[in-house]
Design a protein around this motif. Structure first.
Motif, short mmCIF file in Angstrom:
data_model
loop_
_atom_site.label_atom_id
_atom_site.label_comp_id
_atom_site.label_asym_id
_atom_site.label_seq_id
_atom_site.Cartn_x
_atom_site.Cartn_y
_atom_site.Cartn_z
N LYS A 1 86.86 22.71 -18.15
CA LYS A 1 85.39 23.74 -17.88
C LYS A 1 84.85 23.15 -18.64
N SER A 2 84.94 21.71 -19.07
CA SER A 2 83.79 20.89 -19.37
C SER A 2 83.71 20.01 -18.88
N LYS A 3 84.50 19.79 -17.73
CA LYS A 3 83.80 18.49 -16.42
C LYS A 3 83.80 19.28 -15.24
N ASN B 1 95.24 26.02 -24.25
CA ASN B 1 93.75 26.32 -24.38
C ASN B 1 93.04 25.48 -24.99
N TYR B 2 93.36 24.15 -24.87
CA TYR B 2 92.43 22.61 -25.15
C TYR B 2 92.19 22.00 -23.67
N ILE C 1 91.80 23.73 -21.53
CA ILE C 1 91.52 24.34 -19.85
C ILE C 1 90.31 24.04 -20.65
N LYS C 2 89.53 24.22 -22.02
CA LYS C 2 88.37 23.80 -22.32
C LYS C 2 87.74 22.48 -21.87
N VAL C 3 88.72 21.62 -21.88
CA VAL C 3 88.62 20.42 -21.48
C VAL C 3 88.58 20.86 -19.50
N VAL D 1 87.78 27.71 -12.93
CA VAL D 1 88.93 27.99 -13.40
C VAL D 1 90.53 28.64 -12.64
#
Length: 93
Positions: A70-72, A63-64, A66-68, A76
């Motif tokens: 997406k923030s870049k 989860n972390y 994928i969050k990183v 996905v």
């Protein structure tokens, strides 16, 4: 007083190399999660808690990551395509 001197030069990775590494780590974490789930299915009663911990830890890590990604601004769907390509490269017989 002696000054500290670096013995080797630290080489910074470019953005493409960082994203490539992130994709590889995501793919590896997904594989570890899949293996933990399989092991849980066949675990003895003594190991059930261990595999539950592994599943939760890998899911939190995934989860972390994928969050990183997406923030870049990484797509996905693109990550999934790269995972498949990475997986094929790693498992060539």
């Amino acid at each position: 007083m002696e000054e500290f001197k670096k013995e080797t030069q630290i080489i910074e990775k470019n953005e493409f190399e960082k994203e490539s590494d992130l994709i590889k780590i995501i793919s590896k974490t997904k594989e570890e999660l899949k293996n933990a789930n399989k092991n849980f299915e066949f675990a003895d009663s003594d190991l059930i808690d261990y595999y539950i911990y592994q599943i939760k830890a890998n899911q939190a890590k995934l989860n972390y990551l994928i969050k990183v990604a997406k923030s870049k601004g990484m797509n996905v769907d693109f990550i999934k395509e790269m995972e498949i390509k990475y997986w094929d490269e790693e498992n060539v017989i």
